[in-house]
Design a protein around this motif. Structure first.
Motif, PDB file in Angstrom:
ATOM      1  N   LEU A   1       0.790  -1.225   0.000  1.00 48.40           N
ATOM      2  CA  LEU A   1       0.000   0.000   0.000  1.00 48.40           C
ATOM      3  C   LEU A   1       0.823   1.275   0.000  1.00 48.40           C
ATOM      4  N   PHE A   2       2.014   1.250   0.535  1.00 50.66           N
ATOM      5  CA  PHE A   2       2.789   2.481   0.491  1.00 50.66           C
ATOM      6  C   PHE A   2       4.284   2.216   0.380  1.00 50.66           C
ATOM      7  N   ASP A   3       4.980   3.164  -0.242  1.00 50.79           N
ATOM      8  CA  ASP A   3       6.438   3.079  -0.353  1.00 50.79           C
ATOM      9  C   ASP A   3       7.065   3.392   0.991  1.00 50.79           C
TER      10      ASP A   3
ATOM     11  N   VAL B   1       2.840  11.016   8.926  1.00 53.65           N
ATOM     12  CA  VAL B   1       2.547   9.815   9.722  1.00 53.65           C
ATOM     13  C   VAL B   1       2.714  10.131  11.199  1.00 53.65           C
TER      14      VAL B   1
ATOM     15  N   GLY C   1      -0.220  12.147  12.296  1.00 57.45           N
ATOM     16  CA  GLY C   1      -1.358  11.214  12.386  1.00 57.45           C
ATOM     17  C   GLY C   1      -1.259  10.356  13.629  1.00 57.45           C
ATOM     18  N   SER C   2      -0.041   9.856  13.904  1.00 56.80           N
ATOM     19  CA  SER C   2       0.142   9.000  15.073  1.00 56.80           C
ATOM     20  C   SER C   2      -0.191   9.735  16.351  1.00 56.80           C
TER      21      SER C   2
ATOM     22  N   ALA D   1      -3.980  10.243  16.497  1.00 58.26           N
ATOM     23  CA  ALA D   1      -4.654   8.975  16.780  1.00 58.26           C
ATOM     24  C   ALA D   1      -4.368   8.530  18.207  1.00 58.26           C
TER      25      ALA D   1
ATOM     26  N   LEU E   1      -7.097   7.985  21.078  1.00 58.17           N
ATOM     27  CA  LEU E   1      -7.172   6.691  21.755  1.00 58.17           C
ATOM     28  C   LEU E   1      -7.073   6.881  23.261  1.00 58.17           C
TER      29      LEU E   1
END
Lengths: 293, 216
Positions: A7-9, A19, A22-23, A26, A30
């Motif tokens: 799905l990704f390089d 990322v 995003g982490s 997220a 959470l």
């Protein structure tokens, strides 16, 4: 991870940053959910010591009793699962073998039985085994009704696994055995089945996970397995969340170990020899693994 | 056999209740399972952890334990509702793990070249997932997904046995326990109710499988 490469390089500096952002988001979300749930639970006094101590504090006076009951229940669960699995293997193999070798009308009868039993929910098989069989004079312990109900369903699944195992063998195996002059029964028992069992092993172990989970359906006929005993403990200690959490952890540990074991066996079997395990994958979520509760 | 004819309305209402449970649970678990599958393949590590933990727990716990958790746990965190919805929620949570694994194996079955091509034309992760990978994955996913749903229909009997009531299992229980009807005919009626759903479901699935199958 293979999915990652599909799905990704490998991320560059910009997507690395994305990322990371995003982490963090997220992770915060959470954490927020966990804190919220934790606060709610705390408001309901779910973290009070008296709710947890009987389960996790060896110095608590109820601790030995609780764990003795859980130990017995775990034993009952394992016994029921083991018996059901052994019977299912024997009956399932017989079903599959007769389906391969027998006359056409008989084969149709087996196919019919397989389809019928596959469509019946396990819990109903267990429930009615305990209601119908006593009417025919078979008054057994709840254990046996549970085992009969589980076997009725799982022997059919095992039969399908065995059949797929036999089908997955190279045609030359059967042909070679036949050209040596072996009879049908000999071809099966000496050549095909031993190889089929090898191929089947991962799928059979995965099915054991299903059987283990389904033993919890013994609660409908008052068989004292883990979930039922958990219910009894809850009635005394009135701490359902804590007790069921413990039961969930026990089941997850056992079944997770079993499924890892199935994957390991599958890898080992496919090493060196190009086996047909792909058709019978232990990791296949669509196969037998979805059978029960 | 008179039991079935005499109690036909009861059987029909049980059948409809089973259908109701299954419809809600199927819808919920398909959506939730696909979302979790998205988590499991996402580049963001915390989401992946959530996905993996979710699947590990719900695939390895018996449905009964999940149901007990919903019935006892949800009210404690302030979620209240009819018992019916606890049952449906439990079934959704449990089934979503299997749906997730089916979808994920579908995603893995899409050749890497597809995703690479999608990236090469400049699509973002979510774009390539939603407009290139998932549409292809969903086709290979139809057969396993169908098996998951059929298993879920049978698991709805556990929700009934758990005390949601009114479904085919409960009808069988009522007729044999409190009314003392002969067990075998009642059983045949109940089983027919499930077979009416599961066998055509299986046939439909076979048909669908041939229709959406793509040669690769």
């Amino acid at each position: 991870m293979s999915t990652t490469s599909v799905l990704f390089d490998a991320p560059g500096p910009r997507s690395k940053r994305r990322v990371l952002i995003g982490s963090v988001i997220a992770g915060l979300l959470l954490l927020g959910v966990l804190v919220l749930v934790g606060l709610r639970l705390d408001a309901q006094h779910q973290f009070d010591v008296e709710k947890w101590a009987p389960l996790f504090d060896p110095s608590d006076e109820q601790f030995p009793l609780v764990w003795q009951r859980i130990g017995e229940a775990l034993g009952n669960t394992l016994v029921a699962a083991a018996l059901a699995m052994v019977f299912s293997l024997v009956i399932g193999t017989l079903l599959a073998v007769t389906r391969v070798t027998a006359a056409r009308w008989y084969r149709w009868a087996v196919v019919g039985l397989v389809e019928l039993l596959r469509g019946v929910p396990v819990v109903i098989a267990i429930f009615f085994a305990s209601r119908v069989l006593p009417q025919f004079g078979l008054d057994l312990e709840p254990l046996w009704f549970l085992v009969i109900g589980l076997t009725a369903y799982n022997s059919v699944i095992i039969a399908e696994i065995v059949r797929a195992g036999i089908d997955s063998l190279p045609k030359g195996q059967r042909e070679a055995a036949e050209s040596l002059g072996l009879r049908r029964g000999q071809v099966l028992s000496l050549v095909l089945l031993p190889q089929a069992f090898r191929v089947m092993l991962p799928a059979v172990i995965s099915q054991l996970v299903v059987v283990l989970k389904d033993t919890s359906l013994g609660f409908v006929i008052s068989y004292e397995e883990l979930v039922r005993v958990a219910g009894q403990i809850v009635q005394v200690l009135s701490n359902p969340i804590q007790v069921y959490l413990l039961i969930a952890v026990i089941f997850t540990l056992i079944n997770y170990t079993l499924s890892r074991f199935a994957i390991w066996v599958e890898r080992r079997l496919s090493q060196g020899k190009k086996s047909a395990t792909a058709t019978l994958s232990a990791t296949d979520p669509a196969g037998a693994g979805t059978g029960g509760g | 056999m008179n039991v079935i004819i005499d109690n036909f309305p009861l059987y029909v209402s049980g059948f409809l209740q089973t259908l109701r449970i299954c419809a809600f649970a199927a819808l919920g678990s398909l959506v939730l399972g696909t979302v979790i599958a998205g988590f499991r393949v996402s580049p963001v590590p915390p989401l992946r952890w959530v996905g993996t933990a979710w699947v590990t727990v719900f695939r390895n716990c018996p449905l009964t334990v999940v149901l007990f958790f919903c019935a006892f746990g949800l009210p404690e965190i302030g979620v209240n509702g009819a018992y019916f919805w606890f049952g449906v929620t439990g079934l959704i949570l449990y089934t979503s793990a299997f749906v997730c694994e089916a979808v994920r194996s579908g995603i893995n079955s899409v050749p890497a070249g597809q995703a690479e091509a999608a990236r090469a034309v400049g699509l973002t992760f979510s774009q390539s997932l939603t407009s290139v990978v998932l549409p292809q994955a969903l086709r290979t996913v139809v057969p396993p997904l169908g098996s998951v749903i059929i298993a879920m229909i049978k698991n709805s009997a556990i929700v009934g046995a758990f005390g949601v009531g009114g479904d085919l299992f409960a009808v069988g229980d009522t007729l044999t326990s409190s009314r003392g009807e002969a067990v075998l005919p009642v059983l045949i009626g109940v089983v027919l109710g499930y077979l009416v759903i599961t066998i055509p479901g299986g046939l439909l699935l076979g048909l669908l499988e041939r229709k959406v199958a793509i040669a690769r």
